[in-house]
Design a protein around this motif. Sequence first.
Motif, PDB file in Angstrom:
ATOM      1  N   HIS A  14       3.565   6.027  -5.374  1.00  0.00           N
ATOM      2  CA  HIS A  14       3.853   5.993  -6.804  1.00  0.00           C
ATOM      3  C   HIS A  14       2.640   6.068  -7.723  1.00  0.00           C
ATOM      4  N   GLU A  15       1.474   5.625  -7.246  1.00  0.00           N
ATOM      5  CA  GLU A  15       0.326   5.508  -8.152  1.00  0.00           C
ATOM      6  C   GLU A  15      -0.925   6.281  -7.726  1.00  0.00           C
ATOM      7  N   ARG A  16      -1.188   6.336  -6.449  1.00  0.00           N
ATOM      8  CA  ARG A  16      -2.446   6.925  -5.958  1.00  0.00           C
ATOM      9  C   ARG A  16      -2.469   8.426  -6.250  1.00  0.00           C
ATOM     10  N   ILE A  17      -3.411   8.863  -7.043  1.00  0.00           N
ATOM     11  CA  ILE A  17      -3.533  10.274  -7.408  1.00  0.00           C
ATOM     12  C   ILE A  17      -4.204  11.032  -6.264  1.00  0.00           C
ATOM     13  N   LEU A  55       4.998  11.002  -4.984  1.00  0.00           N
ATOM     14  CA  LEU A  55       6.382  10.986  -5.449  1.00  0.00           C
ATOM     15  C   LEU A  55       6.551  11.809  -6.716  1.00  0.00           C
ATOM     16  N   ALA A  56       5.615  11.711  -7.632  1.00  0.00           N
ATOM     17  CA  ALA A  56       5.680  12.518  -8.850  1.00  0.00           C
ATOM     18  C   ALA A  56       5.636  13.997  -8.504  1.00  0.00           C
ATOM     19  N   ARG A  57       4.820  14.346  -7.535  1.00  0.00           N
ATOM     20  CA  ARG A  57       4.711  15.740  -7.101  1.00  0.00           C
ATOM     21  C   ARG A  57       6.039  16.230  -6.520  1.00  0.00           C
ATOM     22  N   ARG A  58       6.658  15.411  -5.673  1.00  0.00           N
ATOM     23  CA  ARG A  58       7.925  15.808  -5.067  1.00  0.00           C
ATOM     24  C   ARG A  58       9.025  15.955  -6.106  1.00  0.00           C
ATOM     25  N   LEU A  59       9.041  15.055  -7.079  1.00  0.00           N
ATOM     26  CA  LEU A  59      10.094  15.099  -8.094  1.00  0.00           C
ATOM     27  C   LEU A  59       9.908  16.229  -9.105  1.00  0.00           C
ATOM     28  N   TYR A  81       0.825  -1.208   0.000  1.00  0.00           N
ATOM     29  CA  TYR A  81       0.000   0.000   0.000  1.00  0.00           C
ATOM     30  C   TYR A  81       0.860   1.260   0.000  1.00  0.00           C
ATOM     31  N   ILE A  82       1.932   1.273   0.782  1.00  0.00           N
ATOM     32  CA  ILE A  82       2.812   2.449   0.825  1.00  0.00           C
ATOM     33  C   ILE A  82       3.426   2.691  -0.551  1.00  0.00           C
TER      34      ILE A  82
END
Length: 85
Positions: free
Chosen positions: A67-70, A79-83, A61-62
Motif C-alpha cells: 500500500h505505501e512502499r513506492i 496495489l496502486a499500480r494494479r488498480l 511489512y506486507i
Amino acid sequence: MHIPSYFQLTKQYGITPSMSRKGNPYDNAMAENFFSILKTECIYRHKPATFAEANEMIDRYICFYNHERIQLKTGEAPLARRLST
C-alpha cells in the motif's frame, strides 16, 4: 522410489512446492525478489525475538509493501499500480 523428507512434509501440510526446472531460474523470480526485499528491509533490521513478533512484523511489512512502499521502477505502490491498469 524414495521421496525426500522435504516433499513428504510439504505433502503432509497440503503445500505444493514450487521449483524451477533445471536451468530455468525465472519461475520463482518475483517471489524470490520479494523475500529478498522483506529480509533486507524488515527482518535483518529489527531481528524479532519471538515467532509472534516476527509474524506481526511481517504482516505489517506486507501491508506497507503493498500500500505505501513506492517502487523505483513504476513510481507507485504495487496495489496502486494494479488498480490503475
